[in-house]
Design a protein around this motif. Structure first.
Motif, mmCIF file in Angstrom:
data_model
loop_
_atom_site.group_PDB
_atom_site.id
_atom_site.type_symbol
_atom_site.label_atom_id
_atom_site.label_comp_id
_atom_site.label_asym_id
_atom_site.label_seq_id
_atom_site.Cartn_x
_atom_site.Cartn_y
_atom_site.Cartn_z
ATOM 1 N N PRO A 51 47.562 34.439 37.205
ATOM 2 C CA PRO A 51 46.888 34.392 35.852
ATOM 3 C C PRO A 51 47.215 33.242 34.910
ATOM 4 O O PRO A 51 48.397 32.762 35.529
ATOM 5 C CB PRO A 51 47.137 35.686 35.257
ATOM 6 C CG PRO A 51 47.933 36.404 36.139
ATOM 7 C CD PRO A 51 48.484 35.647 37.549
ATOM 8 N N VAL A 93 47.824 40.676 31.351
ATOM 9 C CA VAL A 93 47.499 39.220 31.957
ATOM 10 C C VAL A 93 46.559 38.702 31.194
ATOM 11 O O VAL A 93 45.510 39.471 30.587
ATOM 12 C CB VAL A 93 46.845 39.311 33.539
ATOM 13 C CG1 VAL A 93 48.164 39.758 34.470
ATOM 14 C CG2 VAL A 93 45.882 40.249 33.710
ATOM 15 N N GLU A 146 43.398 35.578 31.075
ATOM 16 C CA GLU A 146 42.737 34.490 31.871
ATOM 17 C C GLU A 146 41.866 33.703 30.639
ATOM 18 O O GLU A 146 41.425 34.327 29.779
ATOM 19 C CB GLU A 146 41.682 35.157 32.866
ATOM 20 C CG GLU A 146 42.414 35.887 34.145
ATOM 21 C CD GLU A 146 43.112 34.791 35.001
ATOM 22 O OE1 GLU A 146 43.134 33.791 34.838
ATOM 23 O OE2 GLU A 146 43.908 35.325 35.967
ATOM 24 N N ASP A 197 36.486 35.581 36.066
ATOM 25 C CA ASP A 197 37.273 36.049 35.111
ATOM 26 C C ASP A 197 36.723 37.278 34.713
ATOM 27 O O ASP A 197 37.248 38.625 34.484
ATOM 28 C CB ASP A 197 37.402 35.375 33.971
ATOM 29 C CG ASP A 197 38.335 34.040 34.389
ATOM 30 O OD1 ASP A 197 39.186 34.097 34.920
ATOM 31 O OD2 ASP A 197 37.869 32.830 33.510
ATOM 32 N N LYS A 213 38.285 39.199 38.945
ATOM 33 C CA LYS A 213 39.539 39.568 38.724
ATOM 34 C C LYS A 213 39.638 40.771 37.862
ATOM 35 O O LYS A 213 40.471 41.513 37.860
ATOM 36 C CB LYS A 213 39.943 38.369 37.918
ATOM 37 C CG LYS A 213 40.251 37.020 38.522
ATOM 38 C CD LYS A 213 40.866 35.987 37.676
ATOM 39 C CE LYS A 213 40.854 34.720 38.355
ATOM 40 N NZ LYS A 213 41.421 33.642 37.635
ATOM 41 N N ARG A 214 38.544 41.177 37.005
ATOM 42 C CA ARG A 214 38.795 42.604 36.403
ATOM 43 C C ARG A 214 38.763 43.699 37.433
ATOM 44 O O ARG A 214 39.713 44.345 37.255
ATOM 45 C CB ARG A 214 37.385 42.653 35.851
ATOM 46 C CG ARG A 214 37.044 44.356 35.162
ATOM 47 C CD ARG A 214 35.853 44.111 34.212
ATOM 48 N NE ARG A 214 35.633 45.558 33.668
ATOM 49 C CZ ARG A 214 34.925 45.528 32.515
ATOM 50 N NH1 ARG A 214 33.988 44.350 32.196
ATOM 51 N NH2 ARG A 214 34.858 46.707 32.091
ATOM 52 N N TYR A 244 42.290 43.178 39.076
ATOM 53 C CA TYR A 244 43.444 43.552 38.220
ATOM 54 C C TYR A 244 43.518 45.302 38.232
ATOM 55 O O TYR A 244 44.765 45.728 37.920
ATOM 56 C CB TYR A 244 43.504 42.799 36.941
ATOM 57 C CG TYR A 244 43.984 41.279 37.151
ATOM 58 C CD1 TYR A 244 44.486 40.578 38.161
ATOM 59 C CD2 TYR A 244 43.321 40.447 35.896
ATOM 60 C CE1 TYR A 244 44.568 39.476 38.187
ATOM 61 C CE2 TYR A 244 43.544 39.162 36.138
ATOM 62 C CZ TYR A 244 44.176 38.666 37.371
ATOM 63 O OH TYR A 244 44.492 37.541 37.169
ATOM 64 N N ILE A 267 47.057 47.091 36.371
ATOM 65 C CA ILE A 267 47.628 45.991 35.157
ATOM 66 C C ILE A 267 47.214 46.797 33.956
ATOM 67 O O ILE A 267 45.774 46.782 33.906
ATOM 68 C CB ILE A 267 47.166 44.641 35.363
ATOM 69 C CG1 ILE A 267 48.069 44.176 36.607
ATOM 70 C CG2 ILE A 267 47.642 44.049 34.078
ATOM 71 C CD1 ILE A 267 47.451 42.648 36.988
ATOM 72 N N TYR A 278 44.400 43.505 30.456
ATOM 73 C CA TYR A 278 43.648 42.424 30.772
ATOM 74 C C TYR A 278 42.924 41.577 29.592
ATOM 75 O O TYR A 278 41.936 42.192 29.146
ATOM 76 C CB TYR A 278 42.795 42.843 31.964
ATOM 77 C CG TYR A 278 41.985 41.413 32.367
ATOM 78 C CD1 TYR A 278 42.657 40.011 32.414
ATOM 79 C CD2 TYR A 278 40.916 41.763 33.014
ATOM 80 C CE1 TYR A 278 41.742 39.016 33.063
ATOM 81 C CE2 TYR A 278 40.098 40.687 33.821
ATOM 82 C CZ TYR A 278 40.600 39.364 33.458
ATOM 83 O OH TYR A 278 39.669 38.288 34.129
ATOM 84 N N TYR A 326 38.703 49.692 33.591
ATOM 85 C CA TYR A 326 39.205 49.107 32.439
ATOM 86 C C TYR A 326 38.077 49.495 31.371
ATOM 87 O O TYR A 326 36.700 49.547 31.387
ATOM 88 C CB TYR A 326 38.881 47.331 32.460
ATOM 89 C CG TYR A 326 40.227 46.949 33.217
ATOM 90 C CD1 TYR A 326 41.564 46.879 32.384
ATOM 91 C CD2 TYR A 326 40.103 46.256 34.281
ATOM 92 C CE1 TYR A 326 42.651 46.622 32.797
ATOM 93 C CE2 TYR A 326 41.453 45.702 34.890
ATOM 94 C CZ TYR A 326 42.671 45.949 34.041
ATOM 95 O OH TYR A 326 43.863 45.488 34.514
#
Length: 151
Positions: A47, A75, A77, A87, A91-92, A95, A100, A103, A123
């Motif tokens: 990241p 994290v 980005e 991003d 990555k969503r 992660y 995590i 984010y 998320y």
């Protein structure tokens, strides 16, 4: 013209990869992706920014590899032209699988900050613009706005 196939790396090869430079790489589906300097197992993302606990920082000091096995607290980005899908999409999900808890996506192109909070493995998204106070479950006393970040 003969096309050659680029070498695909295993995770073990990635852990031991050295190219006699200070370059950093992510491993994505077997490919080494160069990571420009910035402030899982089959994939290893670096990241732009990570927030760790004091205990996690101590654990890193004792590590022999650059792979962090535990989820950081947060994290961040920063969206660059041409990598928004990385991003916002790829990555969503990566992660989230890593667990995590928070984010952030800082998008200087759209002038917004997205805060994604992990709830039951997925998320939840909140977007902040201009003078909106950024709400963080990790840093509840944070007094920060996108305007402050982008100025």
């Amino acid at each position: 013209m003969i096309a050659t196939k680029e070498k695909l790396y295993t995770f073990a090869e990635y852990l031991n990869y050295r190219d006699s430079t200070d370059n950093k790489y992510e491993l994505f589906n077997g490919e080494l992706i160069f990571m420009a300097p910035a402030s899982g197992k089959a994939k290893s993302r670096i990241p732009d920014l990570m927030i760790l606990t004091a205990e996690q920082c101590q654990e890193i000091r004792n590590m022999t590899t650059a792979v962090i096995e535990f989820p950081p607290l947060l994290v961040v980005e920063i969206v660059r032209p041409g990598n928004a899908d990385d991003d916002y999409r790829y990555k969503r999900s990566e992660y989230a699988v890593r667990g995590i808890p928070e984010y952030w996506i800082i998008d200087p192109i759209a002038l917004k900050i997205s805060v994604l909070t992990l709830i039951s493995g997925f998320y939840e998204l909140a977007e902040f613009n201009n003078k909106d106070r950024i709400i963080s479950v990790t840093f509840t006393d944070l007094q920060l706005t996108p305007q402050m970040v982008f100025e």
